[in-house]
Scaffold this motif. Sequence first.
Motif, short mmCIF file in Angstrom:
data_model
loop_
_atom_site.label_atom_id
_atom_site.label_comp_id
_atom_site.label_asym_id
_atom_site.label_seq_id
_atom_site.Cartn_x
_atom_site.Cartn_y
_atom_site.Cartn_z
N HIS A 90 40.03 1.20 -3.86
CA HIS A 90 39.18 0.69 -2.77
C HIS A 90 39.96 0.53 -1.46
O HIS A 90 39.39 0.47 -0.39
N ASP A 91 41.31 0.51 -1.55
CA ASP A 91 42.12 0.32 -0.33
C ASP A 91 43.02 1.51 -0.05
O ASP A 91 43.97 1.40 0.73
N GLY A 92 42.77 2.65 -0.68
CA GLY A 92 43.54 3.86 -0.37
C GLY A 92 44.16 4.48 -1.60
O GLY A 92 43.92 4.07 -2.74
N TYR B 254 47.44 15.26 1.83
CA TYR B 254 46.23 15.24 2.67
C TYR B 254 45.43 13.97 2.38
O TYR B 254 45.14 13.67 1.21
N ALA B 255 45.10 13.23 3.42
CA ALA B 255 44.34 11.98 3.22
C ALA B 255 43.32 11.79 4.34
O ALA B 255 43.58 12.14 5.50
N VAL B 256 42.17 11.25 3.97
CA VAL B 256 41.15 10.85 4.96
C VAL B 256 41.18 9.32 4.94
O VAL B 256 40.60 8.70 4.05
N THR B 257 41.88 8.73 5.89
CA THR B 257 42.27 7.32 5.76
C THR B 257 41.23 6.33 6.27
O THR B 257 41.35 5.14 6.02
N ASN B 258 40.24 6.81 7.01
CA ASN B 258 39.20 5.91 7.51
C ASN B 258 37.83 6.39 7.06
O ASN B 258 37.44 7.53 7.35
N PHE B 259 37.09 5.49 6.37
CA PHE B 259 35.70 5.79 5.97
C PHE B 259 35.65 7.18 5.35
O PHE B 259 34.93 8.07 5.78
N GLN B 260 36.44 7.30 4.30
CA GLN B 260 36.69 8.60 3.70
C GLN B 260 35.40 9.33 3.34
O GLN B 260 34.42 8.71 2.89
N ILE C 28 35.69 4.72 1.70
CA ILE C 28 36.75 3.69 1.69
C ILE C 28 37.71 3.90 2.86
O ILE C 28 37.86 5.00 3.40
N THR C 29 38.39 2.81 3.23
CA THR C 29 39.40 2.85 4.29
C THR C 29 40.72 2.31 3.76
O THR C 29 40.73 1.33 3.01
N TYR C 30 41.81 2.96 4.14
CA TYR C 30 43.13 2.50 3.71
C TYR C 30 43.46 1.18 4.40
O TYR C 30 43.34 1.07 5.61
N SER C 31 43.89 0.20 3.61
CA SER C 31 44.29 -1.08 4.21
C SER C 31 45.64 -0.90 4.90
O SER C 31 46.37 0.07 4.66
N SER C 32 45.95 -1.87 5.73
CA SER C 32 47.21 -1.82 6.46
C SER C 32 48.40 -1.84 5.49
O SER C 32 49.36 -1.07 5.64
N SER C 33 48.30 -2.70 4.46
CA SER C 33 49.45 -2.79 3.55
C SER C 33 49.58 -1.50 2.73
O SER C 33 50.68 -1.03 2.45
N GLY D 298 34.40 -5.24 10.16
CA GLY D 298 35.80 -5.35 9.73
C GLY D 298 36.77 -5.06 10.86
O GLY D 298 36.38 -4.79 12.00
N GLU D 299 38.04 -5.15 10.50
CA GLU D 299 39.12 -5.01 11.49
C GLU D 299 39.62 -3.58 11.58
O GLU D 299 39.80 -2.93 10.55
N GLU D 300 39.92 -3.13 12.78
CA GLU D 300 40.51 -1.81 12.94
C GLU D 300 41.92 -1.79 12.33
O GLU D 300 42.63 -2.79 12.39
N VAL D 301 42.30 -0.66 11.75
CA VAL D 301 43.63 -0.54 11.15
C VAL D 301 44.39 0.56 11.89
O VAL D 301 43.80 1.60 12.21
N ALA D 302 45.68 0.35 12.12
CA ALA D 302 46.47 1.35 12.86
C ALA D 302 46.55 2.65 12.06
O ALA D 302 46.61 2.62 10.83
N PRO D 303 46.56 3.79 12.76
CA PRO D 303 46.65 5.07 12.04
C PRO D 303 47.99 5.24 11.32
O PRO D 303 48.97 4.57 11.64
N MET D 304 48.01 6.15 10.36
CA MET D 304 49.23 6.38 9.57
C MET D 304 50.44 6.71 10.45
O MET D 304 51.56 6.37 10.11
N LYS D 305 50.20 7.34 11.58
CA LYS D 305 51.32 7.71 12.46
C LYS D 305 52.08 6.47 12.94
O LYS D 305 53.29 6.53 13.17
N ALA D 306 51.36 5.34 13.08
CA ALA D 306 52.03 4.10 13.50
C ALA D 306 53.04 3.63 12.45
O ALA D 306 53.99 2.94 12.76
#
Length: 392
Positions: free
Chosen positions: A146-148, A167-173, A178-183, A212-220
């Motif tokens: 549920h978190d990535g 390859y990953a679709v990290t937001n609203f896949q 699902i969206t990857y959590s920050s952790s 919900g809260e925006e999460v920084a992209p994987m590049k961050a």
Amino acid sequence: MDSQFADRMSSVHKSFIREILKVTEDPSIISFAGGLPNPRFFPVSEVAEAAQKVLGECGYAALQYATTEGHPPLREYIAKRYAEKGLKVSPEEILITTGSQQGLDLAGKVFLNKGDKVIVERPTYLAAIQSFGMFEPQFLSVPLHHDGMDADALDRALSEHQVKLVYAVTNFQNPTGITYSSSKRREIADVLKDRNVALIDDNPYSDLRFMGEEVAPMKAFLGDQAIMLGSFSKLVSPGFRLGWICAREEIMEKLIVAKQAADLHSSCFAQRVVHQYLVDNDINSHIEKIRAAYRRQRDTMVEAIEESFPAAVEHTRPEGGMFLWVTLPEGISSLELFGRAIKENVAFVPGQAFFANGGGENTMRLNFSNSDEERIVEGIARLGRAINSMMS
Ligand SMILES: Cc1ncc(COP(=O)(O)O)c(C=O)c1O
């Protein structure tokens, strides 16, 4: 006799979704199968004005060949939007593509030899399986929670195999929502760091967050090891076929060569019109309207599911995007359900299409962006009847 076609064609199947959509062309069918944005939000008159302006002010340049990299002001605009989200990206790191789908094709061309290994989520975006499939790689799939993506399974796969791409679709896949959590992003970055593998962060949906809260992209978290794909399809219109790929210089050089060989450049007229539209209009308030509507549609679908589906059926509760994911009890086939659902005049995509290495027979994807609330309520009630009839 050997086939007249290239070997690569035998490993790629016809788009399952396209085949299914053929069935759903019948207007009496309520379709949750497609992945279409709601056309109500296509800015038709604003685009007409932008097109007039482009033709009036720079018509000859707009109708001429242009550079492979893309229209410089559009690349600058994209870099500026990344900066607003705290990401430092230079316009030179952005290549305009013919939809983000072309970004997948170009990445495949640049990175993949036959038999190379690509890690994808289980389940993953169907057309990524198709696109990478053209290069005849070996897919390894890592479970998606549920978190990535499962970071331990990713670590194991990378330790056991030499992998070229993750390859990953990290937001609203697409397909699960699902969206990857920050952790989870940090864990994945820790796993990938110091390994010679690129992460493709395919991200057409991040602006469609309605709760919900925006999460920084994987590049961050990962820096230059992340290649980002973006798209104007969900914010402006998919008909423009405009997206982008953002990568560090040494990768960009190769991508540009691949793009040049593929199509010289994406439509220069379309790029100028989209750019004109973006600078002349308040895109943030446009996005807000889409978010508000999709949130209502999502809430309606979730409520209707909770009312009509048996309690043993699970579903995701996406905080944005266009899809949610349903898991039927073990042993209930969504492909069989599809046949019954069509008789009830409702359609969805059976989930197994999204599994690169099989599985998911009891899952399905539902799109909520393309149906109004009334049709969602009616469609889910019909689907509930089909599920109940199968489970009884
Ligand atoms: C995850 C994902 N990537 C890429 C695409 C392709 O989008 P486009 O080529 O329109 O930018 C889609 C479209 O549905 C998608 O869901």
